[in-house]
Design a protein around this motif. Structure first.
Motif, PDB file in Angstrom:
ATOM      1  N   MET A 154      68.521  71.196  41.669  1.00 20.70           N
ATOM      2  CA  MET A 154      69.812  71.868  41.666  1.00 20.70           C
ATOM      3  C   MET A 154      70.423  71.672  40.278  1.00 20.70           C
ATOM      4  O   MET A 154      70.979  70.614  39.982  1.00 20.70           O
ATOM      5  N   GLY A 155      70.278  72.690  39.431  1.00 19.79           N
ATOM      6  CA  GLY A 155      70.697  72.528  38.052  1.00 19.79           C
ATOM      7  C   GLY A 155      69.865  71.443  37.404  1.00 19.79           C
ATOM      8  O   GLY A 155      68.631  71.427  37.508  1.00 19.79           O
ATOM      9  N   GLN A 156      70.526  70.482  36.770  1.00 16.43           N
ATOM     10  CA  GLN A 156      69.812  69.367  36.141  1.00 16.43           C
ATOM     11  C   GLN A 156      69.447  68.271  37.136  1.00 16.43           C
ATOM     12  O   GLN A 156      68.719  67.329  36.795  1.00 16.43           O
ATOM     13  N   TYR A 157      69.951  68.370  38.363  1.00 21.38           N
ATOM     14  CA  TYR A 157      69.783  67.304  39.348  1.00 21.38           C
ATOM     15  C   TYR A 157      68.508  67.488  40.169  1.00 21.38           C
ATOM     16  O   TYR A 157      68.076  68.604  40.455  1.00 21.38           O
ATOM     17  N   LYS A 193      65.387  63.164  35.194  1.00 22.11           N
ATOM     18  CA  LYS A 193      66.384  63.949  35.933  1.00 22.11           C
ATOM     19  C   LYS A 193      67.281  63.040  36.769  1.00 22.11           C
ATOM     20  O   LYS A 193      66.779  62.200  37.529  1.00 22.11           O
ATOM     21  N   PRO A 194      68.606  63.184  36.639  1.00 22.45           N
ATOM     22  CA  PRO A 194      69.491  62.422  37.533  1.00 22.45           C
ATOM     23  C   PRO A 194      69.180  62.774  38.987  1.00 22.45           C
ATOM     24  O   PRO A 194      69.121  63.948  39.354  1.00 22.45           O
ATOM     25  N   THR A 195      68.951  61.747  39.796  1.00 21.73           N
ATOM     26  CA  THR A 195      68.365  61.934  41.126  1.00 21.73           C
ATOM     27  C   THR A 195      69.304  61.450  42.224  1.00 21.73           C
ATOM     28  O   THR A 195      69.963  60.420  42.093  1.00 21.73           O
ATOM     29  N   ILE A 196      69.316  62.218  43.323  1.00 19.86           N
ATOM     30  CA  ILE A 196      70.062  61.850  44.532  1.00 19.86           C
ATOM     31  C   ILE A 196      69.069  61.786  45.680  1.00 19.86           C
ATOM     32  O   ILE A 196      68.320  62.741  45.913  1.00 19.86           O
ATOM     33  N   ILE A 197      69.046  60.661  46.384  1.00 22.33           N
ATOM     34  CA  ILE A 197      68.154  60.496  47.536  1.00 22.33           C
ATOM     35  C   ILE A 197      68.980  60.572  48.817  1.00 22.33           C
ATOM     36  O   ILE A 197      70.005  59.896  48.957  1.00 22.33           O
ATOM     37  N   PHE A 198      68.506  61.392  49.745  1.00 20.85           N
ATOM     38  CA  PHE A 198      69.120  61.520  51.068  1.00 20.85           C
ATOM     39  C   PHE A 198      68.195  60.850  52.084  1.00 20.85           C
ATOM     40  O   PHE A 198      67.022  61.219  52.209  1.00 20.85           O
ATOM     41  N   TYR A 199      68.731  59.846  52.782  1.00 17.30           N
ATOM     42  CA  TYR A 199      67.944  59.138  53.802  1.00 17.30           C
ATOM     43  C   TYR A 199      68.900  58.752  54.924  1.00 17.30           C
ATOM     44  O   TYR A 199      70.062  58.425  54.684  1.00 17.30           O
ATOM     45  N   HIS A 200      68.396  58.762  56.147  1.00 23.86           N
ATOM     46  CA  HIS A 200      69.294  58.553  57.285  1.00 23.86           C
ATOM     47  C   HIS A 200      69.986  57.190  57.243  1.00 23.86           C
ATOM     48  O   HIS A 200      71.184  57.087  57.539  1.00 23.86           O
ATOM     49  N   ALA A 201      69.244  56.150  56.884  1.00 24.26           N
ATOM     50  CA  ALA A 201      69.822  54.801  56.895  1.00 24.26           C
ATOM     51  C   ALA A 201      70.277  54.382  55.505  1.00 24.26           C
ATOM     52  O   ALA A 201      69.699  54.789  54.504  1.00 24.26           O
ATOM     53  N   PRO A 202      71.302  53.538  55.422  1.00 24.69           N
ATOM     54  CA  PRO A 202      71.793  53.057  54.128  1.00 24.69           C
ATOM     55  C   PRO A 202      70.896  51.969  53.559  1.00 24.69           C
ATOM     56  O   PRO A 202      69.991  51.457  54.222  1.00 24.69           O
ATOM     57  N   GLN A 236      67.023  56.481  37.140  1.00 20.13           N
ATOM     58  CA  GLN A 236      67.553  57.848  37.242  1.00 20.13           C
ATOM     59  C   GLN A 236      68.192  58.117  38.606  1.00 20.13           C
ATOM     60  O   GLN A 236      68.932  59.089  38.771  1.00 20.13           O
ATOM     61  N   VAL A 237      67.939  57.250  39.594  1.00 15.41           N
ATOM     62  CA  VAL A 237      68.547  57.427  40.925  1.00 15.41           C
ATOM     63  C   VAL A 237      70.012  57.007  40.841  1.00 15.41           C
ATOM     64  O   VAL A 237      70.328  55.852  40.553  1.00 15.41           O
ATOM     65  N   LYS A 238      70.898  57.956  41.097  1.00 18.14           N
ATOM     66  CA  LYS A 238      72.344  57.713  40.963  1.00 18.14           C
ATOM     67  C   LYS A 238      73.048  57.525  42.305  1.00 18.14           C
ATOM     68  O   LYS A 238      74.019  56.769  42.403  1.00 18.14           O
ATOM     69  N   LEU A 239      72.567  58.244  43.329  1.00 22.24           N
ATOM     70  CA  LEU A 239      73.190  58.163  44.652  1.00 22.24           C
ATOM     71  C   LEU A 239      72.122  58.013  45.729  1.00 22.24           C
ATOM     72  O   LEU A 239      71.016  58.554  45.621  1.00 22.24           O
ATOM     73  N   TRP A 240      72.486  57.275  46.781  1.00 24.44           N
ATOM     74  CA  TRP A 240      71.708  57.203  48.023  1.00 24.44           C
ATOM     75  C   TRP A 240      72.673  57.663  49.113  1.00 24.44           C
ATOM     76  O   TRP A 240      73.701  57.024  49.338  1.00 24.44           O
ATOM     77  N   VAL A 241      72.397  58.778  49.742  1.00 21.57           N
ATOM     78  CA  VAL A 241      73.330  59.392  50.691  1.00 21.57           C
ATOM     79  C   VAL A 241      72.828  59.143  52.110  1.00 21.57           C
ATOM     80  O   VAL A 241      71.722  59.563  52.465  1.00 21.57           O
ATOM     81  N   SER A 242      73.632  58.459  52.923  1.00 22.93           N
ATOM     82  CA  SER A 242      73.154  57.979  54.224  1.00 22.93           C
ATOM     83  C   SER A 242      74.130  58.280  55.358  1.00 22.93           C
ATOM     84  O   SER A 242      75.285  58.651  55.142  1.00 22.93           O
TER      85      SER A 242
END
Length: 312
Positions: A154-157, A193-202, A236-242
């Motif tokens: 998504m863009g640079q992400y 690439k600045p990275t966002i990981i989506f995973y169910h658990a924190p 490069q991982v900036k967020l973990w979305v849980s």
């Protein structure tokens, strides 16, 4: 007189076209990408009492209408536990039918309720399934929602979507060895690439335990050690979305310094849609920063005290 009418009509049309053009230009000048996170939908609901069920369903429908009215949304991500209780094909399809009513692009990951439990309840609670049934639930999930893990730019992400795929693990939110190998390779190939990981658990230790259940290893992404090594070697991982813990904005842990894994990666907690009210987080991806904002669907307003900014 006719000539004057035609002139006025032409002028009106020109103004209308100019107005439409300016709105289009304004939309094209948007300097961010917006992701809305929907977590722990549990559709239709886990509630038993009919009056409570209807109130929860009404809240979910209202929140879906709110999101559909936001015209700047680029992606809606469903971070697991979309089904009411377990991963039968019927419950998968029922949840998907509701989700199909959300506008625009969507991405999905599985939670423990899609994959981990028997298709029955004991004292109102789901029971752990054996490996064969968990594998069958993974097949159901892929038929209805698609891959268990995937990526999107998504863009640079760089966005990574992961599910708890281990059919033999003792924890309900555990990655398989094959998935960890895939994640290792994927991160290595996209280090710039600045990275966002989506995973169910924190992530472990990113929450102040506010009850005995929340403090359990069952509520944090596993295997914790392997995940820790991966994250420490991939800055490069900036967020973990849980989701998973159902942590609402009314809990101090929702927006707290403890949410920063090793003080570096922000774990963005997302509350359930199956409670007394609905909140959603929006991620605004700019070139130089990520802004996380929380919307209160009951009050119809932003919770300004929950806004966080990650500078790249």
């Amino acid at each position: 007189m006719l000539h004057k009418f035609l002139c006025l009509s032409l002028a009106f049309c020109c103004l209308a076209i100019a107005g439409c053009g300016s709105r289009t230009a304004s939309s094209s000048q948007k300097d961010y990408e917006r992701i809305v996170v929907v977590s722990d939908l549990h559709y239709p609901t886990k509630a038993v009492k009919e009056d409570k069920r209807q109130a929860i369903l009404d809240n979910k429908e209202k929140a879906r209408q709110d999101i559909n009215s936001w015209k700047d949304v680029d992606l809606t991500v469903f971070t697991g536990d979309m089904v009411a209780q377990y991963g039968s094909m019927d419950q998968m399809k029922e949840a998907k039918n509701f989700i199909d009513g959300f506008s625009g692009d969507k991405a999905y990951i599985a939670g423990n309720h899609e994959l981990f439990y028997k298709e029955e309840l004991k004292n109102g609670k789901p029971v752990m399934a054996d490996p064969a049934l968990r594998a069958a639930h993974e097949e159901n999930y892929q038929k209805v929602f698609g891959p268990l893990h995937s990526t999107k730019e998504m863009g640079q992400y760089f966005l990574i979507f992961l599910s708890p795929e281990d059919t033999k693990g003792k924890y309900p939110v555990e990655m398989s060895k094959e998935e960890l190998d895939w994640l290792t390779k994927t991160l290595k190939e996209n280090q710039s690439k600045p990275t966002i990981i989506f995973y169910h658990a924190p992530l472990s230790d990113t929450l102040i335990p506010y009850n005995d259940k929340v403090g359990s290893p069952r509520n944090f992404a596993q295997p914790a050690g392997a995940i820790d090594l991966l994250l420490l070697t991939n800055p490069q991982v900036k967020l973990w979305v849980s989701g998973h813990t159902h942590t609402p904005p009314t809990e101090p842990s929702f927006n707290n310094e403890v949410n920063y894994y090793h003080g570096k990666i922000l774990d963005v907690y997302n509350p359930t849609w199956d409670g007394k009210q609905v909140w959603t987080n929006s991620l605004y991806l700019y070139k130089d920063k990520i802004v996380i904002k929380t919307w209160d669907h009951k009050k119809g307003e932003w919770m300004d005290n929950m806004t966080r900014t990650i500078t790249l």
